[in-house]
Write an enzyme that holds these catalytic residues in place. Structure first.
Site, PDB file in Angstrom:
ATOM      1  N   TYR A   1       0.901  -1.170   0.000  1.00  0.00           N
ATOM      2  CA  TYR A   1       0.000   0.000   0.000  1.00  0.00           C
ATOM      3  C   TYR A   1       0.928   1.205   0.000  1.00  0.00           C
ATOM      4  O   TYR A   1       0.931   1.994   0.922  1.00  0.00           O
ATOM      5  CB  TYR A   1      -0.851  -0.095   1.275  1.00  0.00           C
ATOM      6  CG  TYR A   1      -1.998   0.866   1.427  1.00  0.00           C
ATOM      7  CD1 TYR A   1      -3.031   0.930   0.499  1.00  0.00           C
ATOM      8  CD2 TYR A   1      -2.074   1.686   2.557  1.00  0.00           C
ATOM      9  CE1 TYR A   1      -4.103   1.795   0.686  1.00  0.00           C
ATOM     10  CE2 TYR A   1      -3.143   2.551   2.742  1.00  0.00           C
ATOM     11  CZ  TYR A   1      -4.157   2.597   1.803  1.00  0.00           C
ATOM     12  OH  TYR A   1      -5.230   3.451   2.002  1.00  0.00           O
TER      13      TYR A   1
ATOM     14  N   HIS B   1      -2.160   7.609  -3.203  1.00  0.00           N
ATOM     15  CA  HIS B   1      -3.309   6.704  -3.079  1.00  0.00           C
ATOM     16  C   HIS B   1      -3.775   6.595  -1.628  1.00  0.00           C
ATOM     17  O   HIS B   1      -4.966   6.723  -1.329  1.00  0.00           O
ATOM     18  CB  HIS B   1      -2.946   5.321  -3.629  1.00  0.00           C
ATOM     19  CG  HIS B   1      -3.988   4.280  -3.377  1.00  0.00           C
ATOM     20  ND1 HIS B   1      -5.235   4.308  -3.986  1.00  0.00           N
ATOM     21  CD2 HIS B   1      -4.004   3.184  -2.569  1.00  0.00           C
ATOM     22  CE1 HIS B   1      -5.951   3.270  -3.573  1.00  0.00           C
ATOM     23  NE2 HIS B   1      -5.234   2.580  -2.703  1.00  0.00           N
TER      24      HIS B   1
ATOM     25  N   ARG C   1     -11.697   8.956   6.245  1.00  0.00           N
ATOM     26  CA  ARG C   1     -11.459   9.486   7.600  1.00  0.00           C
ATOM     27  C   ARG C   1     -11.311  11.001   7.642  1.00  0.00           C
ATOM     28  O   ARG C   1     -11.118  11.566   8.702  1.00  0.00           O
ATOM     29  CB  ARG C   1     -10.183   8.851   8.183  1.00  0.00           C
ATOM     30  CG  ARG C   1     -10.308   7.390   8.555  1.00  0.00           C
ATOM     31  CD  ARG C   1      -9.013   6.872   9.154  1.00  0.00           C
ATOM     32  NE  ARG C   1      -7.910   6.963   8.208  1.00  0.00           N
ATOM     33  CZ  ARG C   1      -7.651   6.033   7.286  1.00  0.00           C
ATOM     34  NH1 ARG C   1      -8.404   4.965   7.203  1.00  0.00           N
ATOM     35  NH2 ARG C   1      -6.644   6.174   6.456  1.00  0.00           N
TER      36      ARG C   1
ATOM     37  N   ASP D   1      -5.294  -5.323  -9.457  1.00  0.00           N
ATOM     38  CA  ASP D   1      -5.795  -5.938  -8.231  1.00  0.00           C
ATOM     39  C   ASP D   1      -7.278  -5.590  -8.098  1.00  0.00           C
ATOM     40  O   ASP D   1      -7.668  -4.671  -7.372  1.00  0.00           O
ATOM     41  CB  ASP D   1      -4.981  -5.390  -7.052  1.00  0.00           C
ATOM     42  CG  ASP D   1      -5.379  -6.002  -5.734  1.00  0.00           C
ATOM     43  OD1 ASP D   1      -5.921  -7.118  -5.736  1.00  0.00           O
ATOM     44  OD2 ASP D   1      -5.151  -5.353  -4.698  1.00  0.00           O
TER      45      ASP D   1
ATOM     46  N   TYR E   1     -13.562  -5.009   5.967  1.00  0.00           N
ATOM     47  CA  TYR E   1     -12.120  -4.870   6.203  1.00  0.00           C
ATOM     48  C   TYR E   1     -11.718  -4.644   7.658  1.00  0.00           C
ATOM     49  O   TYR E   1     -10.555  -4.749   8.002  1.00  0.00           O
ATOM     50  CB  TYR E   1     -11.526  -3.774   5.303  1.00  0.00           C
ATOM     51  CG  TYR E   1     -11.573  -2.359   5.838  1.00  0.00           C
ATOM     52  CD1 TYR E   1     -12.758  -1.627   5.788  1.00  0.00           C
ATOM     53  CD2 TYR E   1     -10.449  -1.763   6.387  1.00  0.00           C
ATOM     54  CE1 TYR E   1     -12.798  -0.333   6.275  1.00  0.00           C
ATOM     55  CE2 TYR E   1     -10.487  -0.465   6.878  1.00  0.00           C
ATOM     56  CZ  TYR E   1     -11.664   0.241   6.813  1.00  0.00           C
ATOM     57  OH  TYR E   1     -11.703   1.521   7.302  1.00  0.00           O
TER      58      TYR E   1
ATOM     59  N   SER F   1      -7.259 -11.357  -9.693  1.00  0.00           N
ATOM     60  CA  SER F   1      -6.165 -10.388  -9.782  1.00  0.00           C
ATOM     61  C   SER F   1      -5.436 -10.705 -11.084  1.00  0.00           C
ATOM     62  O   SER F   1      -4.979 -11.830 -11.272  1.00  0.00           O
ATOM     63  CB  SER F   1      -5.192 -10.534  -8.608  1.00  0.00           C
ATOM     64  OG  SER F   1      -5.886 -10.624  -7.383  1.00  0.00           O
TER      65      SER F   1
ATOM     66  N   THR G   1      -1.890   0.252  -5.190  1.00  0.00           N
ATOM     67  CA  THR G   1      -2.388   1.153  -6.232  1.00  0.00           C
ATOM     68  C   THR G   1      -1.432   2.326  -6.427  1.00  0.00           C
ATOM     69  O   THR G   1      -1.010   2.949  -5.457  1.00  0.00           O
ATOM     70  CB  THR G   1      -3.770   1.679  -5.826  1.00  0.00           C
ATOM     71  OG1 THR G   1      -4.599   0.553  -5.554  1.00  0.00           O
ATOM     72  CG2 THR G   1      -4.390   2.518  -6.920  1.00  0.00           C
TER      73      THR G   1
HETATM   74 MN    MN Z   1      -4.127  -3.565  -4.124  1.00  0.00          MN
END
Ligand code: MN
Length: 426
Positions: free
Chosen positions: A137, A142, A151, A242, A253, A266, A358
């Site tokens: 990540y 991103h 948030r 992805d 999540y 994917s 990403t």
């Molecule tokens: Mn991803």
């Protein structure tokens, strides 16, 4: 050992289209099924697929230590396991075989018939059997965009983000090569304002523009890989989509991260472009905003200037470019990711795949997902046929493209192309 395969002055006796992603300086590796239904390891120059198994049987790799069946396999795992020195020797030799000045294969029609295929005569397969797949990540843009949406601006980046290349363990069974269709998944979602979840086809299927690197056997259990050695263990890169179901993701999540929203499919591009081929495109990465712990501090350039593009093609329609990004925007580079992944002693095997996360750039047209490009669907994208997209529709094809270019040479990845089929009937 010098990488003679990268010599920008080299020309090949094969006819190649101008501006091809696959000049003789590329020499990627892949696996394909031939017109005779034989599976083999190969490379590509221009629009020719080259059977490395046949080349080896005919003696073109003499002098390089290779087992007889190294290319007669349905995955690259064993070849990748042979290590960087072997990859380099083989790439250098292939460049030599197809060099304009070398008559050996050029003037041998009988051999050429066994070795060369046009692209319509082959069917690309997954290049490796992916034992383990990790997704990072690592794009600050991103993470900031997604964090802002969920948030608010002030808490966009989590407190750990500038210290850790954040990642999660993905699932390898649903990794598919370019050209294989994906299907809209069913799942649990919590509709806006509801207190109980519902079950149905995802309404918010998205792509994620990523790249992924493929590793060799890097370390034994218990021993970390130092950041400045990490690139020794990276075989090469592919384009990586992805696929993500945002509505399922949002509900599921907490607290353990992505699960069914991410593992329904994917997609990867079928030719692994080696890290060696990408050496002319090394660049400095973003400067760290905060000092990083010593095990993540590296020397030299470890980012790569790779132009990335995303297209949506509606059924029977034309390709619409919707994003322009670049791999060099990544805040955490591959060496840092691999160093971090192994700092606790976690061992990495040949054929393991690590997704970048990403890759979003700084501007609105460089974002790497529909979630960001349309800002949660608030700003739909208009396609050339007049229709609009907030997320991906049934029967849309999403195409990722990537290439590096300087004044001498263009090294590309081809395409990662996946059509999204409607959800199955339940
Ligand atoms: Mn991803």
């Amino acid at each position: 050992m010098p990488i003679t395969a990268n010599d920008p002055k080299r020309k090949t006796w094969l006819e190649t289209p101008p501006d091809t992603d696959f000049p003789i300086q590329n020499i990627p590796f892949g696996v394909f099924l031939t017109r005779d239904d034989i599976i083999t390891i190969g490379t590509r120059i221009g629009d020719y697929a080259i059977d490395l198994g046949a080349l080896h049987q005919l003696g073109y790799f003499s002098g390089i230590e290779l087992t007889d069946d190294i290319f007669l396999q349905d995955t690259l795992n064993d070849f990748i396991s042979d290590g960087r020195k072997t990859w380099r020797l083989v790439r250098n030799r292939i460049a030599d075989i197809f060099d304009n000045e070398n008559p050996k294969l050029r003037d041998n029609n009988e051999h050429r018939k066994h070795i060369l295929f046009t692209l319509d005569e082959v069917e690309m397969q997954l290049p490796v059997q992916v034992g383990d797949y990790t997704d990072f990540y690592s794009s600050k843009e991103h993470a900031t965009n997604v964090g802002t949406m969920f948030r608010g601006k002030d808490n966009a980046l989590m407190p750990n983000w500038l210290h850790i290349p954040v990642g999660y363990h993905g699932r390898s069974s649903s990794i598919i090569p370019s050209g294989i269709n994906a299907r809209r998944p069913w799942g649990q979602t919590l509709p806006e304002g509801a207190t109980e979840p519902i079950f149905g086809p995802s309404k918010l299927v998205d792509f994620e523009l990523e790249m992924a690197f493929i590793t060799t056997d890097a370390n034994v259990l218990g021993e970390p890989i130092p950041v400045n050695e990490a690139e020794e263990y990276i075989f090469g890169l592919v384009l990586f989509n992805d696929w993500s179901a945002r509505d399922i993701q949002k509900w599921e999540y907490v607290p353990l991260g992505p699960f069914l929203a991410k593992n329904f499919a994917s997609s990867i591009s079928p030719w692994i472009v080696t890290l060696d081929a990408l050496q002319p495109f090394k660049v400095e990465g973003p400067k760290p905003i905060m000092e990083q712990l010593p095990y993540l501090q590296y020397k030299g350039k470890k980012s790569y200037d790779i132009n990335l593009e995303v297209y949506i093609c509606p059924e029977n329609g034309e390709e619409n470019k919707i994003s322009n990004s670049n791999f060099k925007y990544m805040y955490w580079n591959m060496a840092q990711q691999l160093a971090h992944h192994t700092i606790n002693g976690c061992n990495v095997n040949s054929g393991d795949m690590m997704g970048s996360g990403t890759i979003s750039g700084p501007s609105q047209d460089s974002y790497g997902s529909m979630l960001e490009l349309t800002w949660r669907g608030e700003k739909p994208i208009k396609l050339s046929d007049g229709t609009e997209r907030k997320f991906i529709n049934d029967n849309d094809t999403v195409i990722l493209k990537g290439f590096c270019k300087n004044e001498n040479v263009r090294i590309g990845f081809g395409e990662c192309r996946t059509k999204l089929l409607p959800a199955i009937n339940m």
